[in-house]
Design an enzyme around this catalytic site. Structure first.
Site, mmCIF file in Angstrom:
data_model
loop_
_atom_site.group_PDB
_atom_site.id
_atom_site.type_symbol
_atom_site.label_atom_id
_atom_site.label_comp_id
_atom_site.label_asym_id
_atom_site.label_seq_id
_atom_site.Cartn_x
_atom_site.Cartn_y
_atom_site.Cartn_z
ATOM 1 C CB THR A 140 -0.875 0.005 1.261
ATOM 2 O OG1 THR A 140 -1.685 -1.166 1.268
ATOM 3 C CG2 THR A 140 -1.759 1.225 1.336
ATOM 4 N NE ARG A 190 -8.470 -7.856 1.181
ATOM 5 C CZ ARG A 190 -7.460 -7.033 1.388
ATOM 6 N NH1 ARG A 190 -7.006 -6.298 0.378
ATOM 7 N NH2 ARG A 190 -6.908 -6.918 2.583
ATOM 8 C CB VAL A 191 -12.723 -3.717 -0.420
ATOM 9 C CG1 VAL A 191 -12.242 -2.322 -0.027
ATOM 10 C CG2 VAL A 191 -13.317 -3.699 -1.825
ATOM 11 N N GLY A 192 -9.756 -4.090 1.152
ATOM 12 C CA GLY A 192 -9.074 -3.981 2.434
ATOM 13 C C GLY A 192 -9.335 -2.661 3.126
ATOM 14 C CG ASP A 193 -6.203 -1.098 5.642
ATOM 15 O OD1 ASP A 193 -5.791 -1.928 4.813
ATOM 16 O OD2 ASP A 193 -5.460 -0.271 6.189
ATOM 17 C CB THR A 225 0.881 -0.090 4.766
ATOM 18 O OG1 THR A 225 1.241 -1.257 4.023
ATOM 19 C CG2 THR A 225 2.042 0.297 5.671
ATOM 20 N N GLY A 226 -0.822 -2.737 5.872
ATOM 21 C CA GLY A 226 -0.700 -3.988 6.616
ATOM 22 C C GLY A 226 -1.795 -4.963 6.262
ATOM 23 C CB THR A 227 -3.023 -7.989 8.039
ATOM 24 O OG1 THR A 227 -2.742 -7.405 9.321
ATOM 25 C CG2 THR A 227 -1.907 -8.952 7.704
ATOM 26 N N GLY A 228 -5.043 -5.848 5.933
ATOM 27 C CA GLY A 228 -6.181 -4.959 5.851
ATOM 28 C C GLY A 228 -7.368 -5.338 6.709
#
Length: 325
Positions: free
Chosen positions: A184, A212-215, A235-238
């Site tokens: 990200t 799929r959509v993350g953070d 940034t990371g595991t969404g």
């Protein structure tokens, strides 16, 4: 009379970045892109421009670089598409805009800004977001623009590994990024008027499925800005950053508990670690106090302020000064 502080922080993803796997050529490519991003955002701030415009300028450079997982360098979904997300927030007004699952917008951060300023909405997705962006004059490109061989090869590897992993672990969804990075990009800025802004952009996870959509496009999870507290990009595991409301959580600790920015960032990352996630945060307040924190082995990051000196880092430790191009 003191000069009002200006400051810009950027990140290009955090994760299990292995020093021995990062070639000198690839490290130079990352460093040059980060320096160019800082230079673009700094030029806006140094000319008296807004923090929002500085964030956009910085992120556009990262989106246009193939080495980061955003814009041009976005990873592929399981179906072989590039599906991008982005968001931006103005700390002065708490106005925000975001797009998710877009495939033809060259610079998703510009589309997110258009949602914030030219619509009554906060988040637009898919074809609707692309139609809106086109109507607003945002550059639309053929989907082939986002195709890079490096990312395509990652998808093929991920599909092959998924078949193997599924034989043993039906719940495994490990992203197969070659350098183990959650790709990200993001920026936070403080302008000479004392206003904060934050923005984030991503291509998501290699081999992601089902829309799929993350953070990254979620206000309060991947992005947040409020002049009363801080500007944050994550940034990371969404999924874990969403569950922890990471960006807002950090801001709330600063505003309500009066925590220093670094302590607040560490507190949020500890909560994320407790539920099985990791990553990083860049955080900035209106005094110019900042933190670039991560609980992984590395995070591509940079900072510049009134003096225009770019400080760039990848692994733990002090950032190395670089001359802005």
């Amino acid at each position: 009379m003191n000069t009002p502080p200006i400051r810009l922080l950027i990140h290009g993803g955090a994760g299990a970045i292995k020093r021995h796997q990062l070639t000198a050529e690839r490290e130079q490519a990352y460093t040059q892109a980060l320096a160019a991003s800082l230079a673009a955002g700094y030029a806006v701030l140094a000319a008296g421009g807004s923090s929002v415009d500085a964030v956009i300028a910085a992120i556009v450079v990262l989106e246009d670089s193939p080495v980061f997982n955003a814009g041009k360098g976005s990873v592929f979904s399981h179906a072989g598409h590039n599906e991008m997300d982005a968001s931006i927030m103005d700390g002065a007004t708490r106005m925000a805009g975001a797009v998710a699952g877009v495939r033809t917008i060259r610079n998703p951060i510009q589309a997110a800004h258009a949602v914030m300023t030219k619509s009554t909405h906060v988040l637009l997705i898919g074809e609707g977001a692309e139609t809106f962006a086109s109507e607003q004059g945002i550059e639309i490109v053929d989907a082939s623009y986002f195709h890079t061989q490096f990312r395509w090869n990652q998808l093929q590897k991920a599909i092959a590994e998924e078949r193997v992993l599924l034989d043993h672990d039906a719940d495994s969804n490990t992203p197969a990024d070659e350098d183990g990075k959650y790709g990200t990009v993001g920026a936070v800025a403080l302008d000479c008027h004392g206003n904060l802004a934050a923005g984030t952009s991503t291509g998501g996870l290699t081999n992601k499925r089902f829309g799929r959509v993350g953070d990254s496009p979620i206000i309060g999870a991947g992005t947040y800005a409020d002049n009363r507290s801080v500007a944050v990009s994550a940034t990371g595991t969404g999924e874990m950053f969403i569950r922890a409301a990471a960006a807002f959580n950090t801001a709330a600790q600063v505003q309500l508990q009066r925590k220093p920015v670094a302590e607040a960032a560490d507190g949020t990352l500890a909560e994320i670690a407790a539920i099985g996630g990791d990553g990083g945060l860049i955080v900035l307040n209106t005094n110019g106090d900042y933190a670039m924190r991560f609980n992984t082995s590395g995070m591509y990051r940079g900072m510049t302020g009134n003096d225009g000196i770019a400080h760039i880092g990848i692994f733990s430790g002090n950032e190395t000064p670089h001359s802005l191009p």
